[in-house]
Design a protein around this motif. Structure first.
Motif, mmCIF file in Angstrom:
data_model
loop_
_atom_site.group_PDB
_atom_site.id
_atom_site.type_symbol
_atom_site.label_atom_id
_atom_site.label_comp_id
_atom_site.label_asym_id
_atom_site.label_seq_id
_atom_site.Cartn_x
_atom_site.Cartn_y
_atom_site.Cartn_z
ATOM 1 N N ARG A 192 45.914 58.502 33.345
ATOM 2 C CA ARG A 192 47.078 58.616 34.408
ATOM 3 C C ARG A 192 47.126 57.177 35.294
ATOM 4 N NH1 ARG A 192 47.406 64.266 36.854
ATOM 5 N NH2 ARG A 192 49.570 63.774 37.546
ATOM 6 N N VAL A 193 47.070 56.195 34.777
ATOM 7 C CA VAL A 193 47.231 54.883 35.405
ATOM 8 C C VAL A 193 48.162 53.996 34.682
ATOM 9 C CG1 VAL A 193 44.556 55.003 36.017
ATOM 10 C CG2 VAL A 193 45.229 54.042 34.000
ATOM 11 N N THR A 194 48.301 52.762 35.230
ATOM 12 C CA THR A 194 49.524 51.886 34.489
ATOM 13 C C THR A 194 48.651 51.130 33.607
ATOM 14 O OG1 THR A 194 49.082 50.268 36.012
ATOM 15 C CG2 THR A 194 50.756 51.925 37.071
ATOM 16 N N VAL A 195 49.484 50.577 32.630
ATOM 17 C CA VAL A 195 48.997 49.529 31.573
ATOM 18 C C VAL A 195 48.367 48.262 32.265
ATOM 19 C CG1 VAL A 195 49.470 47.952 29.909
ATOM 20 C CG2 VAL A 195 50.730 50.279 29.970
ATOM 21 N N PHE A 196 48.734 47.900 33.566
ATOM 22 C CA PHE A 196 48.341 46.724 34.286
ATOM 23 C C PHE A 196 46.724 47.135 34.463
ATOM 24 C CE2 PHE A 196 49.366 43.648 38.170
ATOM 25 C CZ PHE A 196 48.211 43.190 37.656
ATOM 26 N N ALA A 197 46.568 48.541 35.009
ATOM 27 C CA ALA A 197 45.359 49.003 35.317
ATOM 28 C C ALA A 197 44.286 48.879 34.305
ATOM 29 C CB ALA A 197 45.245 50.252 36.175
ATOM 30 N N VAL A 198 44.676 49.293 33.382
ATOM 31 C CA VAL A 198 43.934 49.028 31.974
ATOM 32 C C VAL A 198 43.621 47.765 31.591
ATOM 33 C CG1 VAL A 198 43.665 49.706 29.523
ATOM 34 C CG2 VAL A 198 44.615 51.404 31.024
ATOM 35 N N ARG A 254 43.527 52.165 41.875
ATOM 36 C CA ARG A 254 43.277 51.973 43.356
ATOM 37 C C ARG A 254 43.351 50.854 44.056
ATOM 38 N NH1 ARG A 254 39.574 56.119 41.793
ATOM 39 N NH2 ARG A 254 37.801 54.459 41.922
ATOM 40 N N ALA A 255 42.655 49.972 43.381
ATOM 41 C CA ALA A 255 42.686 48.467 43.779
ATOM 42 C C ALA A 255 44.133 47.930 44.086
ATOM 43 C CB ALA A 255 41.851 47.579 43.252
ATOM 44 N N LEU A 256 44.926 48.370 42.923
ATOM 45 C CA LEU A 256 46.434 47.732 42.813
ATOM 46 C C LEU A 256 47.181 48.401 43.720
ATOM 47 C CD1 LEU A 256 46.779 47.481 38.841
ATOM 48 C CD2 LEU A 256 47.140 45.668 40.557
ATOM 49 N N ALA A 257 46.803 49.765 43.981
ATOM 50 C CA ALA A 257 47.663 50.551 45.107
ATOM 51 C C ALA A 257 47.599 49.757 46.099
ATOM 52 C CB ALA A 257 47.427 51.864 44.899
ATOM 53 N N GLY A 258 46.435 49.517 46.777
ATOM 54 C CA GLY A 258 46.159 48.971 47.976
ATOM 55 C C GLY A 258 46.606 47.597 47.934
ATOM 56 N N ALA A 259 46.871 46.851 46.821
ATOM 57 C CA ALA A 259 47.204 45.467 46.987
ATOM 58 C C ALA A 259 48.606 45.644 47.118
ATOM 59 C CB ALA A 259 46.839 44.765 45.712
ATOM 60 N N TYR A 260 49.504 46.376 46.593
ATOM 61 C CA TYR A 260 51.143 46.437 46.685
ATOM 62 C C TYR A 260 51.221 47.054 48.138
ATOM 63 C CZ TYR A 260 51.791 46.080 41.706
ATOM 64 O OH TYR A 260 51.905 45.372 40.446
ATOM 65 N N ARG A 261 50.378 47.942 48.767
ATOM 66 C CA ARG A 261 50.787 48.254 50.106
ATOM 67 C C ARG A 261 50.471 46.979 51.155
ATOM 68 N NH1 ARG A 261 47.820 53.186 48.390
ATOM 69 N NH2 ARG A 261 46.097 52.540 49.424
ATOM 70 N N HIS A 262 49.622 46.365 50.733
ATOM 71 C CA HIS A 262 49.059 45.178 51.822
ATOM 72 C C HIS A 262 49.252 43.915 51.330
ATOM 73 C CE1 HIS A 262 47.461 48.502 54.130
ATOM 74 N NE2 HIS A 262 46.752 48.965 52.990
ATOM 75 N N GLY A 263 50.333 43.617 50.443
ATOM 76 C CA GLY A 263 50.245 42.374 49.708
ATOM 77 C C GLY A 263 51.066 41.183 50.268
ATOM 78 N N ALA A 300 36.790 55.052 33.640
ATOM 79 C CA ALA A 300 36.509 54.947 34.949
ATOM 80 C C ALA A 300 36.949 53.618 35.751
ATOM 81 C CB ALA A 300 35.233 55.419 35.093
ATOM 82 N N LEU A 301 36.635 52.694 35.104
ATOM 83 C CA LEU A 301 37.116 51.316 35.629
ATOM 84 C C LEU A 301 38.387 51.412 35.705
ATOM 85 C CD1 LEU A 301 35.791 48.873 36.929
ATOM 86 C CD2 LEU A 301 35.771 47.633 34.459
ATOM 87 N N SER A 302 39.409 51.692 34.912
ATOM 88 C CA SER A 302 40.717 51.731 34.887
ATOM 89 C C SER A 302 41.327 52.427 36.157
ATOM 90 C CB SER A 302 41.610 52.249 33.684
ATOM 91 O OG SER A 302 40.988 51.670 32.577
ATOM 92 N N ARG A 303 40.722 53.607 36.507
ATOM 93 C CA ARG A 303 40.883 54.349 37.623
ATOM 94 C C ARG A 303 40.633 53.629 39.018
ATOM 95 N NH1 ARG A 303 38.685 58.400 34.313
ATOM 96 N NH2 ARG A 303 36.683 58.633 35.516
ATOM 97 N N SER A 304 39.539 52.872 38.877
ATOM 98 C CA SER A 304 39.244 51.852 40.028
ATOM 99 C C SER A 304 40.114 50.713 40.474
ATOM 100 C CB SER A 304 37.719 51.289 39.790
ATOM 101 O OG SER A 304 36.903 52.360 39.882
ATOM 102 N N ALA A 305 40.576 50.216 38.878
ATOM 103 C CA ALA A 305 41.644 49.178 39.166
ATOM 104 C C ALA A 305 43.053 49.706 39.571
ATOM 105 C CB ALA A 305 41.604 48.409 37.570
#
Length: 405
Positions: free
Chosen positions: A220-226, A289-298, A282-287
């Protein structure tokens, strides 16, 4: 001016896009389409001058945007390759106009428009917008409507510079990056010119698109995250660092009115994945979360990010600059694959950028494709090949359910 601050020290950084406009009945139609594009997209006419110690933007008339014309035999003609190479080298003078057109007619093939823009006022998404609008008008679809509500690029810059949450964004990044280390990918040639230009190229198909989409769906993540997670794992495999920071570029076009507006909205951020030794799911889920934070504070200045107290000053002094970019197929199409080299070079997102390593990964058709533009005075080709192989191995292991992948 925030965009110019981001590009300070890079007065000649520019982008070149080769656009196949078919075989028009007369050159007048192509010339009119270019003028109509410049009339709609004021970023193509926003010159930048310095007055009283400050940068000032001025919208020049359409006729002030240069339109040159050339002729050659066909798209494989060395003369054409030379013209494109010269367009890439010739600086764009922001004091006159940030863009120029060159119309190239061929005796045995399609006509081409070579559009060159200064990166201060355009990004690669902008270049694809320009290509789409030109092709639509040339095919009889008529000119696209003027972008709204930011009818002038200066309006967008003013809104960007006055973002009310800027301080909150830097607080987020300060916390996110505290104690981070640069990617463990040291230079092969320490005496090289770091951040000079990406003048070498490696490309490879690294995975079936179906396997990456399947992983993204199951987690349940984006292709970018993977893909980002796989790249972090590749850096971990090569350098041994578990806490990996990856630079990436965000289109920064979340608002609908910006989707088809030309301008330099791209922002560069640093994404931190604290345990790249995790299995890829698991690393994709971490990625993610990192992307979500980046989009909010980019909406930040990358230079200010690099000066945050939590980052080592040695990072800026010694670490090669590395950018990882996901390239959506609907933004950068496959039309460049029909062009012979070196024309296709002009359509690569990482070609000629002032970084040491630019990794662009795209999902096109049934494959995941990795294209790497790199600084040949910093990295050797063998190192880049190992990095691409490690990225492919990480995706393969993740698709096979390998707990170490």
């Amino acid at each position: 001016m925030l965009t110019l601050q981001r590009l300070r020290g890079l007065p000649h950084l520019q982008l070149t896009r080769v656009i196949d406009v078919g075989r028009p009945e007369t050159p007048d139609g192509v010339r009119d389409a270019c003028r109509n594009l410049a009339a709609r997209q004021t970023a193509l006419r926003t010159r930048v001058v310095r007055r009283g110690g400050r940068f000032t933007q001025e919208i020049v008339p359409v006729d002030d945007v240069p339109i040159a014309e050339s002729e050659c035999a066909d798209i494989a003609d060395p003369v054409l390759a030379g013209l494109v190479a010269e367009e890439r080298r010739e600086p764009v003078d922001l004091r006159r106009a940030p863009a120029r057109f060159r119309l190239v007619s061929t005796r045995r093939g399609p006509s081409l428009v070579v559009l060159t823009c200064h990166h201060a006022l355009a990004d690669w998404w902008s270049m694809e917008t320009a290509a789409g609008e030109l092709l639509s008008e040339m095919s009889g679809g008529g000119p696209a409507p003027a972008p709204v509500p930011f009818a002038e690029y200066a309006d967008r810059l003013a809104a960007e510079s006055g973002a009310p949450d800027a301080d909150g964004a830097y607080r987020y990044w300060s916390s996110h990056l505290s104690g981070a280390k640069p990617p463990a990918l040291g230079p092969d040639l320490p005496a090289g010119h770091r951040g000079w230009t990406t003048d070498r190229y490696v490309a490879r198909t690294i995975a079936p698109a179906s396997s990456v989409r399947s992983m993204a769906k199951s987690e349940r993540v984006t292709v970018f995250a993977v893909l980002l997670a796989a790249f972090a794992k590749a850096l971990h495999r090569l350098g041994g660092e578990r806490d990996v920071v990856v630079g990436t570029q965000l289109a920064n076009r979340v608002r609908p009115e910006l989707r088809h507006l030309m301008g330099c909205f791209t922002t560069t951020v640093l994404l931190r994945l604290p345990d790249a030794a995790e299995p890829l799911p698991a690393l994709s889920r971490s990625a993610q979360r990192a992307l979500a934070g980046a989009y909010r504070h980019g909406q930040v200045d990358p230079r200010r990010l690099m000066r945050l107290p939590g980052l080592s000053s040695a990072w800026r002094a010694t670490a090669p600059s590395v950018l990882f970019q996901f390239v959506p197929a609907d933004v950068f199409g496959d039309d460049r694959d029909a062009l012979p080299e070196p024309l296709a070079t002009a359509a690569r997102p990482g070609a000629g950028l002032p970084v040491d390593l630019h990794v662009a990964v795209s999902v096109t058709g049934g494959s995941v494709r990795c294209e790497v533009d790199f600084n040949g005075t910093v990295f050797e080709r063998a190192t880049v090949a190992r990095l691409v192989a490690a990225l492919a191995a990480a995706l393969r292991a993740g698709a096979e359910g390998d707990s170490h992948g």
